[in-house]
Design a protein around this motif. Structure first.
Motif, PDB file in Angstrom:
ATOM      1  N   LEU A  26      -4.868   6.910   0.266  1.00  0.00           N
ATOM      2  CA  LEU A  26      -4.333   5.473   0.375  1.00  0.00           C
ATOM      3  C   LEU A  26      -4.704   4.391  -0.604  1.00  0.00           C
ATOM      4  O   LEU A  26      -5.885   4.466  -0.871  1.00  0.00           O
ATOM      5  N   LYS A  27      -3.831   3.754  -1.318  1.00  0.00           N
ATOM      6  CA  LYS A  27      -4.140   2.714  -2.223  1.00  0.00           C
ATOM      7  C   LYS A  27      -3.376   1.235  -1.828  1.00  0.00           C
ATOM      8  O   LYS A  27      -2.272   1.513  -1.580  1.00  0.00           O
ATOM      9  N   SER A  63       0.654  -1.063   0.035  1.00  0.00           N
ATOM     10  CA  SER A  63       0.049   0.080  -0.004  1.00  0.00           C
ATOM     11  C   SER A  63       0.855   1.223  -0.095  1.00  0.00           C
ATOM     12  O   SER A  63       1.883   1.237   0.557  1.00  0.00           O
ATOM     13  N   TYR A  64       0.151   2.387  -0.413  1.00  0.00           N
ATOM     14  CA  TYR A  64       0.803   3.543  -0.945  1.00  0.00           C
ATOM     15  C   TYR A  64       0.131   4.924  -0.181  1.00  0.00           C
ATOM     16  O   TYR A  64      -1.065   4.750  -0.344  1.00  0.00           O
ATOM     17  N   GLN A  65       0.680   5.690   0.441  1.00  0.00           N
ATOM     18  CA  GLN A  65      -0.131   6.785   0.983  1.00  0.00           C
ATOM     19  C   GLN A  65       0.494   8.135   0.527  1.00  0.00           C
ATOM     20  O   GLN A  65       1.701   8.243   0.632  1.00  0.00           O
ATOM     21  N   LEU A  66      -0.208   9.049   0.256  1.00  0.00           N
ATOM     22  CA  LEU A  66      -0.023  10.421   0.230  1.00  0.00           C
ATOM     23  C   LEU A  66      -0.882  11.543   0.984  1.00  0.00           C
ATOM     24  O   LEU A  66      -2.313  11.126   1.187  1.00  0.00           O
ATOM     25  N   ARG A  91      -8.043  -5.522  -3.951  1.00  0.00           N
ATOM     26  CA  ARG A  91      -7.457  -4.270  -4.062  1.00  0.00           C
ATOM     27  C   ARG A  91      -8.245  -3.249  -3.073  1.00  0.00           C
ATOM     28  O   ARG A  91      -9.476  -3.673  -2.936  1.00  0.00           O
ATOM     29  N   ASP A  92      -7.761  -2.075  -2.467  1.00  0.00           N
ATOM     30  CA  ASP A  92      -8.626  -1.155  -1.781  1.00  0.00           C
ATOM     31  C   ASP A  92      -7.831   0.034  -1.908  1.00  0.00           C
ATOM     32  O   ASP A  92      -6.590   0.140  -2.096  1.00  0.00           O
ATOM     33  N   ARG A  93      -8.786   1.045  -1.573  1.00  0.00           N
ATOM     34  CA  ARG A  93      -8.339   2.595  -1.552  1.00  0.00           C
ATOM     35  C   ARG A  93      -9.216   3.331  -0.530  1.00  0.00           C
ATOM     36  O   ARG A  93     -10.359   3.047  -0.424  1.00  0.00           O
ATOM     37  N   GLU A  94      -8.615   4.375  -0.159  1.00  0.00           N
ATOM     38  CA  GLU A  94      -9.546   5.281   0.823  1.00  0.00           C
ATOM     39  C   GLU A  94      -8.722   6.619   0.484  1.00  0.00           C
ATOM     40  O   GLU A  94      -7.792   7.209   0.389  1.00  0.00           O
ATOM     41  N   ARG A  95      -9.968   7.637   0.702  1.00  0.00           N
ATOM     42  CA  ARG A  95      -9.635   9.069   0.686  1.00  0.00           C
ATOM     43  C   ARG A  95     -10.282   9.774   1.969  1.00  0.00           C
ATOM     44  O   ARG A  95     -11.440   9.373   2.398  1.00  0.00           O
ATOM     45  N   ASP A  96      -9.481  10.367   2.746  1.00  0.00           N
ATOM     46  CA  ASP A  96     -10.004  11.025   3.781  1.00  0.00           C
ATOM     47  C   ASP A  96      -9.962  12.518   3.915  1.00  0.00           C
ATOM     48  O   ASP A  96      -8.848  13.029   3.243  1.00  0.00           O
ATOM     49  N   LEU A  97     -10.790  13.181   4.443  1.00  0.00           N
ATOM     50  CA  LEU A  97     -10.787  14.544   4.621  1.00  0.00           C
ATOM     51  C   LEU A  97     -10.975  14.909   6.147  1.00  0.00           C
ATOM     52  O   LEU A  97     -12.070  14.265   6.949  1.00  0.00           O
TER      53      LEU A  97
END
Length: 416
Positions: free
Chosen positions: A351-352, A327-330, A365-371
């Motif tokens: 994150l992906k 997984s990777y994070q920005l 596979r999974d992904r997430e977007r947080d605010l």
């Protein structure tokens, strides 16, 4: 839990005429009361049909009383802390339970309220402290997880020492846990990745390790061992480094875990290695983070239920800790104090993950977007009031999709 150490320390404390007003026990005592209002909504958007629960949504009010005494004078100083917790249901229904805010009764309804009060006895010699009773350790192998209405705790004995400059060492034995949405205490379960392993329980978590800071506290190394008896044991080595470069501050956080089954192996064979890296660059109010995380071996990452994992890509919705996952994070943070608005902060994170061994013949596979947006009042009548709003969108091809919203308001009074 064996209460003998607690009783022994308590009797020793009470047997001494050391409670005069000028003694450190009272003089250095502190107490705070926090009121925490929490709204939580998690929509499992890919679940359809009449039977599966497709949404968890509750609203609750919590109160946290935290008392910490000072120490009695003398070579050995004694003290006692106390933690009081109260949770009150504001809104819930049987088709929206299991948010982690409230206990759920056998009839499927959330409790109207739940509470707990528990002491911790402590003794100190020089820079070494022994604690017995209610504990809240925060370690790489057992990360403190205060992400719901009330914080979780453990019951046991711990010792920490900072006698040598730069070196802090800790060890402990925990015999039970109080979960974040329960009043009582019980044995401990494990989680593998995002799945609770409720079929196996342990009444012993043992840990030992330490951290050494050097290079004018710009660098540190840590080494830890944790054992959830008869389920798994786990080792950890970590490195942190931070260095100013002109107007920037550059930081690195690296960690490696290795876990195997333990003793009677109540969950069977466990084979997990995990590596994480998180790199950060800060300039004024700006912080930019980039991370990579790899899960190796035949098993997902193990940890004690229901704590967050100490991994670099751990977030409150998805864990990115499944078997063989990469997984990777920005992430970007901004502190508006740089614009003259102290107390206001914002975070956006993406994150992906891929390469998950689902055991079903396809790659997970999974992904997430947080605010996230937070504000803490800096002065005036409402100083001590903080609000945080969080929105998350998480998508996966092997587990439930999630749309999530959280709103928390916290007001803290310093009683003395």
């Amino acid at each position: 839990m064996n209460h003998t150490p607690c009783v022994a320390i308590g009797l020793s404390l009470l047997s001494q005429p050391l409670f005069a007003e000028e003694s450190g026990f009272f003089k250095d005592a502190t107490a705070t009361l926090s009121a925490r209002n929490y709204y939580f909504s998690r929509d499992f958007s890919d679940i359809v049909g009449a039977n599966p629960q497709s949404k968890a949504e509750e609203w609750a009010q919590g109160f946290i009383l935290d008392f910490k005494s000072g120490y009695t004078p003398g070579t050995v100083g004694f003290g006692v802390d106390a933690l009081g917790l109260l949770g009150i249901r504001l809104d819930s229904s049987p088709d929206r339970v299991n948010t982690g805010l409230l206990p759920v009764h056998g009839d499927g309804r959330a409790a109207s309220e739940y509470s707990r009060i528990a002491p911790t006895f402590k003794a100190r010699v020089s820079k070494t402290e022994l604690r017995a009773g209610e504990l809240q350790p925060n370690l790489p192998v057992l990360t403190f997880s205060d992400i719901r209405l009330l914080p979780p705790t453990y019951q046991g004995v711990s010792i920490s020492s900072a006698e040598l400059q730069g070196l802090t060492v800790q060890a402990g034995h925990l015999s039970s846990t109080h979960l974040r949405n329960e009043a009582g205490e019980g044995k401990m379960n494990a989680m593998l990745g995002h799945v609770p392993m409720r079929q196996a329980q342990s009444d012993a978590f043992n840990y030992a390790g330490g951290e050494y800071a050097f290079n004018a506290n710009q660098s540190s190394v840590s080494l830890w061992y944790g054992q959830l008896e008869d389920i798994y044991h786990q080792g950890f080595v970590g490195l942190k480094h931070s260095k100013p470069v002109g107007d920037w501050v550059l930081s690195t956080n690296l960690g490696y875990f290795n876990a195997r089954e333990d003793g009677d192996a109540l969950l069977g064979r466990i084979d997990n290695q995990a590596f994480y890296s998180l790199f950060t660059a800060r300039l004024g109010g700006h912080s930019i983070h980039a991370g990579y995380q790899g899960i190796y071996g035949d098993s997902a990452f193990p940890r004690v239920f229901a704590n967050i994992a100490p991994l670099g890509n751990e977030v409150p919705t998805y864990e990115f800790a499944s078997a063989d996952e990469r997984s990777y994070q920005l992430r970007y943070d901004y502190n508006f104090a740089a614009m003259g608005v102290p107390g206001l902060t914002a975070t956006v994170r993406y994150l992906k993950g891929n390469n998950v061994d689902t055991g079903q013949g396809f790659e997970g596979r999974d992904r997430e977007r947080d605010l996230e947006l937070g504000y803490a009042v800096q002065g005036g009548v409402f100083k001590g009031l903080g609000i945080r709003v969080r929105n998350a969108m998480a998508r996966s091809n092997y587990r439930s999709d999630i749309d999530e919203n959280r709103v928390t308001l916290v007001y803290t009074w310093k009683l003395f």
